[in-house]
Design a protein around this motif. Structure first.
Motif, mmCIF file in Angstrom:
data_model
loop_
_atom_site.group_PDB
_atom_site.id
_atom_site.type_symbol
_atom_site.label_atom_id
_atom_site.label_comp_id
_atom_site.label_asym_id
_atom_site.label_seq_id
_atom_site.Cartn_x
_atom_site.Cartn_y
_atom_site.Cartn_z
ATOM 1 N N ASN B 129 120.021 -65.671 2.617
ATOM 2 C CA ASN B 129 120.356 -64.294 2.985
ATOM 3 C C ASN B 129 121.451 -63.721 2.096
ATOM 4 O O ASN B 129 122.469 -63.266 2.575
ATOM 5 N N PRO B 130 121.216 -63.747 0.778
ATOM 6 C CA PRO B 130 122.208 -63.090 -0.081
ATOM 7 C C PRO B 130 122.253 -61.606 0.231
ATOM 8 O O PRO B 130 121.253 -61.032 0.653
ATOM 9 N N PHE B 131 123.421 -61.014 0.041
ATOM 10 C CA PHE B 131 123.534 -59.568 0.207
ATOM 11 C C PHE B 131 122.786 -58.888 -0.939
ATOM 12 O O PHE B 131 122.681 -59.447 -2.031
ATOM 13 N N PRO B 132 122.315 -57.673 -0.710
ATOM 14 C CA PRO B 132 121.668 -56.937 -1.804
ATOM 15 C C PRO B 132 122.700 -56.442 -2.810
ATOM 16 O O PRO B 132 122.858 -55.261 -3.031
ATOM 17 N N LYS B 133 123.397 -57.392 -3.392
ATOM 18 C CA LYS B 133 124.418 -57.089 -4.383
ATOM 19 C C LYS B 133 124.223 -58.053 -5.543
ATOM 20 O O LYS B 133 123.370 -58.938 -5.476
ATOM 21 N N TYR B 141 132.425 -62.069 -2.050
ATOM 22 C CA TYR B 141 132.559 -61.362 -0.779
ATOM 23 C C TYR B 141 133.659 -61.962 0.107
ATOM 24 O O TYR B 141 134.548 -61.246 0.581
ATOM 25 N N GLY B 142 133.595 -63.267 0.297
ATOM 26 C CA GLY B 142 134.586 -63.913 1.160
ATOM 27 C C GLY B 142 135.999 -63.833 0.597
ATOM 28 O O GLY B 142 136.926 -63.399 1.281
ATOM 29 N N LEU B 180 119.021 -60.882 -5.300
ATOM 30 C CA LEU B 180 117.674 -60.877 -4.732
ATOM 31 C C LEU B 180 116.601 -61.071 -5.800
ATOM 32 O O LEU B 180 115.435 -61.285 -5.478
ATOM 33 N N ASP B 181 116.996 -60.987 -7.079
ATOM 34 C CA ASP B 181 116.021 -61.230 -8.143
ATOM 35 C C ASP B 181 115.825 -62.719 -8.415
ATOM 36 O O ASP B 181 114.958 -63.092 -9.203
ATOM 37 N N ARG B 194 128.423 -68.977 -2.135
ATOM 38 C CA ARG B 194 129.170 -67.930 -1.450
ATOM 39 C C ARG B 194 130.032 -68.523 -0.337
ATOM 40 O O ARG B 194 131.179 -68.119 -0.131
#
Lengths: 291, 283
Positions: B129-133, B141-142, B180-181, B194
């Motif tokens: 579940n990576p963020f769409p970033k 992020y953390g 997401l790629d 992450r």
């Protein structure tokens, strides 16, 4: 065996029939839409020229242009979004992220849905008594924007909430598991992911705000204005009320037909233009999001 | 029966080390009598509304080891895992009884800060579940949440986390591209990186390979085996538990049936229900 042969033929025929009906229905809708557009274009295109777009009306609005109405409609449509987007997005975030799901939230949700079905003239009367009279804003752009803001609020809220609820729960989980608090998870992860969908509702609302007649004729519209509004407390012309006035009680109803259709054409172009801008914005936001 | 589980642990430690998890045994420097207890659950029961999902679970999870939770669907293994970083806090109508401690500090006590606990106890989920970033922003992020903002510091965090997740060589030239790629397996390792970026004391993994193909699965398993940190992994795949874990806990119908060194649990289970499950007679 015979069953196999029979059903094969029958299935094929039924499939062809169903496809035909669906294509015909879709074609019919397209035809209606296209003829409407073409009719308005044909009727209105003769009125459109630079003078029409850039001048004030003259000679009891039988000559001249519609500049103040264009400006007024843009102010009203964008101004109403300034009201309804923050309120609607805020309400949607509350309903989907914070509110404890239960009877109360269901009632609120039902209320929002019903509000979307209230006739716009009722919103107009409400705006007239609350903003124009009670708050003393008078007939003004401000009153009109507030009224249209309330009118579009349910659409904005419902679409935004739906978009938020469709955001994968796994994003929320991931953010929380990384030590985000609830607000951070919403602001940094959920909101950006839901924004394209939330904007869809705002696009619809924008089109509706630009196209409303009754609410603004009660709260902000004037039939004729010799200058552009320079304060939120000014009255303003608008394209919809201008069409209405020309077509129902103008000085020369039949003679101004081209202006009426020309104004309609401009209104449609503005609505389409605003929607297109929003659609492009949404597409840009959406580009990196596939899940 | 449940209370006796602790008894399994001290004795067979030598065998746990010999179970082929050479890297896991590296913590032997601690002391002769096995490692330190990092998570201690004492008589934990958990309710969703009226439904009791966990019944009197007591378990000691050791530091620097891989602990696997196995059991049939609905047995409570994932529910228990999510208690360890307070992920149930957001589910209304849940209730906990009993005590869970991490390094001797209660994580449900009045002074416990759930946000702080989630920073210390990382989690990797069932589906990547990576963020769409971008990959870079996912890893950051953390750390950004705790106020790390200097580019140089973040660069370092990203490189360290991706190296720790064995993904650095694959992605070092495309850190700015959307996470997401990536392929599913790479996405899952981005999620691991992450979580590692916060340098957690414990990593929880909830069926981390169930959405991955066999090759991606084996890469994640390789990573787990070599990680040398405290990992608790839920898996429905018994072979996986056998391959990667030092200790295994078998859950059934909300109860902890058996907990012991993995080799022992799979070769000579003490409980009949464990044996039935690992030999495929149910579940």
């Amino acid at each position: 065996m015979f069953l196999l042969g029979y059903s094969k033929e029958a299935r094929k025929r039924r499939d062809q029939l169903a496809t035909g009906v669906i294509v015909a229905l879709a074609g019919f809708i397209l035809l209606v839409l296209a003829s409407l557009l073409i009719y308005i274009c044909v009727q209105g295109i003769s009125a459109i020229n630079w003078e029409f777009l850039s001048q004030f009306p003259r000679e009891s609005m039988t000559k001249g242009g519609i500049l103040p109405a264009i400006v007024g409609t843009l102010y009203l449509a964008l101004g109403s979004m300034v009201i309804s987007i923050p309120l609607g997005f805020g309400a949607a975030i509350y309903l989907s992220e914070y509110a404890k799901q239960g009877p109360l939230v269901s009632v609120i949700r039902l209320g929002v849905a019903n509000l979307a079905g209230v006739p716009s003239v009722v919103f107009g009367l409400f705006g007239l008594s609350l903003f124009v009279t009670t708050f003393g804003f008078g007939r003004s752009l401000l009153s009109g924007c507030l009224t249209l803001g309330l009118l579009t609020l349910p659409t904005v809220t419902a679409a935004a909430e739906e978009a938020l609820r469709q955001t994968p729960g796994s994003f929320r989980e991931a953010a929380l598991a990384l030590g985000a608090n609830r607000f951070q998870a919403i602001r940094q992860v959920i909101l950006p992911a839901a924004l394209p969908g939330m904007l869809t509702g705002a696009i619809l609302a924008l089109g509706r705000a630009a196209g409303e007649t009754a609410p603004i004729s009660l709260t902000s519209a004037t039939a004729y204005s010799p200058s552009l509004p320079d304060s939120p407390f000014n009255e303003a012309m608008a394209l919809t009320t201008h069409i209405y006035n020309l077509a129902t009680n103008g000085a020369n109803i039949a003679g101004t037909r081209p202006q009426q259709f020309g104004t309609s054409l401009v209104l449609m172009a503005i609505v389409l233009g605003l929607s297109l801008a929003a659609v492009i914005l949404r597409a840009r936001l959406r580009r990196s999001r596939k899940w | 029966m449940v209370a006796e589980q602790n008894g399994f642990e001290a004795a067979p430690n030598g065998q746990g080390g010999g179970a082929g998890q050479g890297d896991g045994a590296g913590q032997g420097g601690d002391a002769g009598q096995g490692g330190e207890v990092i998570i201690k659950a004492d008589n934990v029961s958990f309710f969703y509304g009226q439904f009791q999902a966990l019944k009197n679970i007591s378990v000691d999870i050791m530091a620097d080891e891989v602990t696997a939770f196995i059991g049939p669907s609905g047995c409570g293994k994932s529910t228990f895992l999510k208690l360890l970083n307070r992920m149930h806090d957001f589910v209304p109508g849940t209730r906990l009884a009993g005590e869970i401690q991490i390094r001797g500090t209660s994580i449900y006590g009045p002074e416990a800060d759930p946000v702080d606990i989630r920073r210390r106890v990382g989690m990797v989920f069932q589906r990547p579940n990576p963020f769409p970033k971008s990959i870079y922003d996912n890893i950051c992020y953390g750390p950004r949440l705790v106020g790390v903002n200097r580019k140089a510091d973040l660069d370092q965090v990203v490189e360290r986390a991706l190296k720790a997740a064995a993904l650095w060589d694959d992605v070092k030239d495309k850190l700015g591209k959307s996470a997401l790629d990536l392929s599913g397996g790479q996405q899952q390792r981005v999620c691991i990186a992450r979580a590692l970026a916060l340098e957690p004391e414990i990593l929880l993994m909830d069926e981390p390979t169930s959405a991955l193909d066999p090759i991606a699965t084996s890469k994640v398993e390789d990573w787990i085996r070599g990680a040398g940190m405290s990992i608790v992994i839920v898996t429905h795949n018994m072979q996986q538990a056998a391959r990667i874990s030092d200790r295994t806990a078998f859950f059934y119908m909300g109860q902890l049936i058996e907990f012991g060194p993995t080799l022992e649990l799979f070769t000579s289970p003490k409980e009949e229900r464990t044996e039935n499950y690992i030999t495929g007679r149910f579940g």
